[in-house]
Write a protein that holds these residues in place. Structure first.
Motif, PDB file in Angstrom:
ATOM      1  N   ASN A 173       0.835  -1.215   0.000  1.00  0.00           N
ATOM      2  CA  ASN A 173       0.000   0.000   0.000  1.00  0.00           C
ATOM      3  C   ASN A 173       0.865   1.258   0.000  1.00  0.00           C
ATOM      4  OD1 ASN A 173      -2.474  -1.313   0.032  1.00  0.00           O
ATOM      5  ND2 ASN A 173      -2.554  -1.412   2.274  1.00  0.00           N
ATOM      6  N   PHE A 174       1.922   1.227   0.793  1.00  0.00           N
ATOM      7  CA  PHE A 174       2.805   2.392   0.899  1.00  0.00           C
ATOM      8  C   PHE A 174       3.424   2.714  -0.466  1.00  0.00           C
ATOM      9  CE2 PHE A 174       6.817   4.520   1.525  1.00  0.00           C
ATOM     10  CZ  PHE A 174       6.578   5.444   2.526  1.00  0.00           C
ATOM     11  N   LEU A 175       4.022   1.699  -1.090  1.00  0.00           N
ATOM     12  CA  LEU A 175       4.707   1.927  -2.375  1.00  0.00           C
ATOM     13  C   LEU A 175       3.719   2.367  -3.452  1.00  0.00           C
ATOM     14  CD1 LEU A 175       7.151  -1.122  -2.378  1.00  0.00           C
ATOM     15  CD2 LEU A 175       7.763   1.294  -2.117  1.00  0.00           C
ATOM     16  N   THR A 176       2.521   1.784  -3.404  1.00  0.00           N
ATOM     17  CA  THR A 176       1.522   2.115  -4.431  1.00  0.00           C
ATOM     18  C   THR A 176       1.082   3.569  -4.304  1.00  0.00           C
ATOM     19  OG1 THR A 176       0.769  -0.168  -4.485  1.00  0.00           O
ATOM     20  CG2 THR A 176      -0.768   1.495  -5.300  1.00  0.00           C
ATOM     21  N   LEU A 177       0.726   3.990  -3.108  1.00  0.00           N
ATOM     22  CA  LEU A 177       0.225   5.359  -2.949  1.00  0.00           C
ATOM     23  C   LEU A 177       1.344   6.374  -3.142  1.00  0.00           C
ATOM     24  CD1 LEU A 177      -2.319   4.782  -0.075  1.00  0.00           C
ATOM     25  CD2 LEU A 177      -2.801   5.205  -2.489  1.00  0.00           C
ATOM     26  N   TRP A 178       2.536   6.023  -2.735  1.00  0.00           N
ATOM     27  CA  TRP A 178       3.690   6.905  -2.934  1.00  0.00           C
ATOM     28  C   TRP A 178       3.941   7.084  -4.440  1.00  0.00           C
ATOM     29  CZ3 TRP A 178       9.436   5.321  -1.880  1.00  0.00           C
ATOM     30  CH2 TRP A 178      10.248   6.454  -1.897  1.00  0.00           C
ATOM     31  N   SER A 179       3.768   5.997  -5.188  1.00  0.00           N
ATOM     32  CA  SER A 179       4.015   6.051  -6.633  1.00  0.00           C
ATOM     33  C   SER A 179       2.907   6.803  -7.372  1.00  0.00           C
ATOM     34  CB  SER A 179       4.116   4.635  -7.207  1.00  0.00           C
ATOM     35  OG  SER A 179       5.122   3.912  -6.539  1.00  0.00           O
ATOM     36  N   LEU A 180       1.696   6.743  -6.827  1.00  0.00           N
ATOM     37  CA  LEU A 180       0.554   7.320  -7.553  1.00  0.00           C
ATOM     38  C   LEU A 180       0.312   8.794  -7.249  1.00  0.00           C
ATOM     39  CD1 LEU A 180      -2.256   4.598  -7.418  1.00  0.00           C
ATOM     40  CD2 LEU A 180      -1.304   5.688  -9.448  1.00  0.00           C
ATOM     41  N   LEU A 181       0.523   9.198  -5.998  1.00  0.00           N
ATOM     42  CA  LEU A 181       0.030  10.517  -5.582  1.00  0.00           C
ATOM     43  C   LEU A 181       1.124  11.576  -5.588  1.00  0.00           C
ATOM     44  CD1 LEU A 181      -2.195   9.416  -2.553  1.00  0.00           C
ATOM     45  CD2 LEU A 181      -2.964  10.020  -4.854  1.00  0.00           C
ATOM     46  N   ASP A 182       0.845  12.677  -6.269  1.00  0.00           N
ATOM     47  CA  ASP A 182       1.711  13.856  -6.192  1.00  0.00           C
ATOM     48  C   ASP A 182       0.990  14.914  -5.360  1.00  0.00           C
ATOM     49  OD1 ASP A 182       3.889  12.921  -7.687  1.00  0.00           O
ATOM     50  OD2 ASP A 182       2.725  13.178  -9.531  1.00  0.00           O
ATOM     51  N   GLN A 183       1.707  16.022  -5.133  1.00  0.00           N
ATOM     52  CA  GLN A 183       1.179  16.966  -4.133  1.00  0.00           C
ATOM     53  C   GLN A 183      -0.185  17.579  -4.444  1.00  0.00           C
ATOM     54  OE1 GLN A 183       4.456  19.553  -3.268  1.00  0.00           O
ATOM     55  NE2 GLN A 183       5.427  17.954  -2.037  1.00  0.00           N
ATOM     56  N   GLY A 184      -0.526  17.679  -5.722  1.00  0.00           N
ATOM     57  CA  GLY A 184      -1.835  18.275  -6.028  1.00  0.00           C
ATOM     58  C   GLY A 184      -2.966  17.265  -6.096  1.00  0.00           C
ATOM     59  N   ASP A 185      -2.659  15.976  -5.893  1.00  0.00           N
ATOM     60  CA  ASP A 185      -3.646  14.914  -6.149  1.00  0.00           C
ATOM     61  C   ASP A 185      -4.505  14.591  -4.933  1.00  0.00           C
ATOM     62  OD1 ASP A 185      -2.562  14.584  -8.693  1.00  0.00           O
ATOM     63  OD2 ASP A 185      -1.120  13.079  -7.987  1.00  0.00           O
ATOM     64  N   ARG A 186      -5.752  14.247  -5.210  1.00  0.00           N
ATOM     65  CA  ARG A 186      -6.634  13.820  -4.118  1.00  0.00           C
ATOM     66  C   ARG A 186      -6.884  12.309  -4.216  1.00  0.00           C
ATOM     67  NH1 ARG A 186      -8.383  18.105  -1.370  1.00  0.00           N
ATOM     68  NH2 ARG A 186      -9.858  16.852  -0.184  1.00  0.00           N
ATOM     69  N   LEU A 187      -7.113  11.724  -3.054  1.00  0.00           N
ATOM     70  CA  LEU A 187      -7.444  10.297  -2.969  1.00  0.00           C
ATOM     71  C   LEU A 187      -8.898  10.161  -2.528  1.00  0.00           C
ATOM     72  CD1 LEU A 187      -6.356   7.250  -2.813  1.00  0.00           C
ATOM     73  CD2 LEU A 187      -6.090   7.673  -0.368  1.00  0.00           C
ATOM     74  N   ALA A 188      -9.690   9.392  -3.255  1.00  0.00           N
ATOM     75  CA  ALA A 188     -11.045   9.057  -2.785  1.00  0.00           C
ATOM     76  C   ALA A 188     -10.934   7.736  -2.039  1.00  0.00           C
ATOM     77  CB  ALA A 188     -12.010   8.944  -3.959  1.00  0.00           C
ATOM     78  N   PHE A 189     -11.469   7.682  -0.836  1.00  0.00           N
ATOM     79  CA  PHE A 189     -11.152   6.574   0.068  1.00  0.00           C
ATOM     80  C   PHE A 189     -12.421   6.038   0.732  1.00  0.00           C
ATOM     81  CE2 PHE A 189      -9.397   5.076   4.230  1.00  0.00           C
ATOM     82  CZ  PHE A 189      -8.470   4.169   3.736  1.00  0.00           C
ATOM     83  N   MET A 190     -12.637   4.752   0.592  1.00  0.00           N
ATOM     84  CA  MET A 190     -13.820   4.127   1.185  1.00  0.00           C
ATOM     85  C   MET A 190     -13.657   3.996   2.707  1.00  0.00           C
ATOM     86  SD  MET A 190     -15.524   0.589  -0.097  1.00  0.00           S
ATOM     87  CE  MET A 190     -14.808  -0.719   0.840  1.00  0.00           C
ATOM     88  N   VAL A 191     -14.707   4.318   3.452  1.00  0.00           N
ATOM     89  CA  VAL A 191     -14.701   4.062   4.904  1.00  0.00           C
ATOM     90  C   VAL A 191     -15.964   3.282   5.291  1.00  0.00           C
ATOM     91  CG1 VAL A 191     -13.283   5.998   5.680  1.00  0.00           C
ATOM     92  CG2 VAL A 191     -15.725   6.352   5.354  1.00  0.00           C
ATOM     93  N   PRO A 192     -15.940   2.452   6.300  1.00  0.00           N
ATOM     94  CA  PRO A 192     -14.789   2.176   7.152  1.00  0.00           C
ATOM     95  C   PRO A 192     -13.705   1.426   6.379  1.00  0.00           C
ATOM     96  CG  PRO A 192     -16.555   0.644   7.672  1.00  0.00           C
ATOM     97  CD  PRO A 192     -17.114   1.638   6.698  1.00  0.00           C
ATOM     98  N   ASN A 193     -12.467   1.518   6.922  1.00  0.00           N
ATOM     99  CA  ASN A 193     -11.347   0.932   6.209  1.00  0.00           C
ATOM    100  C   ASN A 193     -10.140   0.829   7.137  1.00  0.00           C
ATOM    101  OD1 ASN A 193      -9.608   0.138   4.076  1.00  0.00           O
ATOM    102  ND2 ASN A 193     -10.489   1.644   2.679  1.00  0.00           N
ATOM    103  N   TYR A 194      -9.177   0.057   6.684  1.00  0.00           N
ATOM    104  CA  TYR A 194      -7.824   0.038   7.266  1.00  0.00           C
ATOM    105  C   TYR A 194      -7.226   1.402   6.907  1.00  0.00           C
ATOM    106  CZ  TYR A 194      -3.127  -1.870   8.113  1.00  0.00           C
ATOM    107  OH  TYR A 194      -1.868  -2.122   8.582  1.00  0.00           O
ATOM    108  N   MET A 195      -6.853   2.189   7.920  1.00  0.00           N
ATOM    109  CA  MET A 195      -6.661   3.622   7.684  1.00  0.00           C
ATOM    110  C   MET A 195      -5.280   4.016   7.154  1.00  0.00           C
ATOM    111  SD  MET A 195      -9.556   4.880   8.076  1.00  0.00           S
ATOM    112  CE  MET A 195      -9.507   6.623   8.456  1.00  0.00           C
ATOM    113  N   GLN A 196      -4.459   3.042   6.821  1.00  0.00           N
ATOM    114  CA  GLN A 196      -3.147   3.361   6.244  1.00  0.00           C
ATOM    115  C   GLN A 196      -3.311   4.231   5.000  1.00  0.00           C
ATOM    116  OE1 GLN A 196      -1.139   0.036   4.472  1.00  0.00           O
ATOM    117  NE2 GLN A 196       0.873   1.021   4.536  1.00  0.00           N
ATOM    118  N   GLY A 197      -4.262   3.885   4.148  1.00  0.00           N
ATOM    119  CA  GLY A 197      -4.464   4.610   2.894  1.00  0.00           C
ATOM    120  C   GLY A 197      -4.830   6.062   3.134  1.00  0.00           C
TER     121      GLY A 197
END
Ligand SMILES: Cc1ncc(COP(=O)(O)O)c(C=O)c1O
Length: 382
Positions: A88-112
């Protein structure tokens, strides 16, 4: 970098080994190396494994065996890391730059969510809700959360903590929402294979859309959390980018992890492991549900479709973090509060039931005492 505390992992790290009853674990009783290799395994051959560096991306055999579990995937679509959490860490680090938003399902494992806030510009959540004994995805919220600024949509399916598995229509809706804005889907599927009733694995997001990264590993459905093996399945270009970032974290999986993962991911072995996991879940769940039913005046429970975790909403005048802390201090039982899955006001509790069920039931008897006390206090209050 401004990084949120990963409250659930911090809480578990502090206390899981100190309590008498750890019901915070979400997996099943772990396998031993002997269980995995089988009684007639050549232990000497395993002992002779040279502890050199394995290939940084995982050996070709390991990746080929992982790829087989994802229809249409090939060796070049897979890279191996240390645990689902590193995936998860490597994936989100690779995908997200500073202007990007993440849409995230909750409830969830909150690492994302924590990583989305750290690597990107912010996180927009959309919810799973339950009504009439069934979970469902809030499609209106999904539409609102995914905008032109969204770089990735992250789901956990099967879900932690609810054990819910998205329906085909809901999976289609997630794909449609991502496709509308050209966003990636990150699907954490680490509980896939641990089904409560079904004998086939829950559907994967792989193959439904071209911009998908699957994160998974051996820690939950495969019952080997201590091996620390995780992987990503993605289009080759994205795998290359993720692999490059791996050079900055842990470089390679462990040699033992790579070798045992190669063995575990052979189709026949994999299915035997799932049969073991499902039999533990099926043997233990009735006792857990029997206990939950004794509190049906305060608990609302929806049966999980996968995973060795049961989630309940409760109706008591205390927040979930405080309730769990009181149970830990008074009863030496560790649970996980709904608050730690992104349900800020949610009054919920997660119970793990994948280990020794007799021990679990003794822990729950202690929880009974605390709950009885809280009810008494409620009655005594003016
Ligand atoms: C949904 C989910 N993803 C990832 C992880 C972390 O997995 P690992 O122990 O393989 O790092 C967990 C652990 O609880 C989890 O629940």
């Amino acid at each position: 970098m401004d990084l949120d505390l990963f409250t659930m992992e911090r809480y578990q790290s502090l206390y899981w080994h100190e309590v008498e009853y750890d019901l915070s674990e979400s997996g099943v009783r772990p396998m031993s190396i002997r269980d995995l290799l089988g009684p007639v395994a050549d232990a000497e051959a395993f002992m002779a494994t040279s502890l050199g560096y394995p290939l940084s991306e995982g050996s070709a055999e390991t990746r080929a065996n992982i790829a087989q579990w994802y229809p249409g995937a090939a060796v070049e679509n897979v890279t191996v890391a240390n645990g689902g959490s590193e995936a998860n860490f490597l994936t989100l680090w690779s995908l997200l730059d500073q202007g990007d938003r993440l849409a995230f399902m909750v409830p969830n494992y909150m690492q994302g969510k924590g990583l989305g806030r750290a690597f990107g510009k912010g996180v927009d959540t959309f919810s799973l809700r339950h009504s009439e004994g069934r979970w469902h995805l809030d499609l209106d919220q999904l539409r609102e959360a995914v905008t032109k600024k969204t770089k990735a949509v992250m789901v956990c399916n099967p879900n932690n903590p609810t054990g819910y598995v998205l329906s085909e229509a809901e999976m289609d809706a997630v794909v449609a929402a991502a496709e509308r804005v050209g966003a990636w889907i990150v699907a954490d599927e680490i509980y896939r294979g641990a089904e409560v009733d079904a004998d086939v694995a829950s559907p994967t997001f792989w193959g439904r859309y071209d911009k998908v990264v699957i994160t998974s590993g051996l820690s939950k459905a495969f019952a080997m959390p201590g091996l620390r093996v995780g992987w990503m399945v993605a289009p080759h270009k994205m795998i290359s980018k993720i692999w490059e970032r791996h050079d900055y974290t842990t470089l390679t999986p462990s040699m033992a992890g790579d070798q045992l993962c190669r063995f575990a991911m052979q189709p026949e072995v994999r299915e035997n492991i799932f049969a073991r996991t499902r039999s533990i879940i099926r043997a233990n769940l009735p006792a857990m549900e029997g206990w939950i039913a004794t509190h049906d005046d305060i608990f609302t429970y929806v049966r999980p479709a996968a995973g060795a975790i049961a989630y309940v909403d409760y109706n008591l005048p205390v927040r979930s973090g405080a309730l769990v802390e009181r149970i830990r201090e008074q009863a030496s039982v560790l649970l996980v509060p709904g608050e730690m899955f992104g349900l800020k006001k949610g009054k919920g509790l997660r119970f793990g039931f994948g280990y020794d069920i007799e021990h679990t039931m003794k822990g729950l008897a202690r929880v009974d005492e605390v709950l009885a006390e809280i009810r008494e206090e409620g009655r005594a209050a003016p």
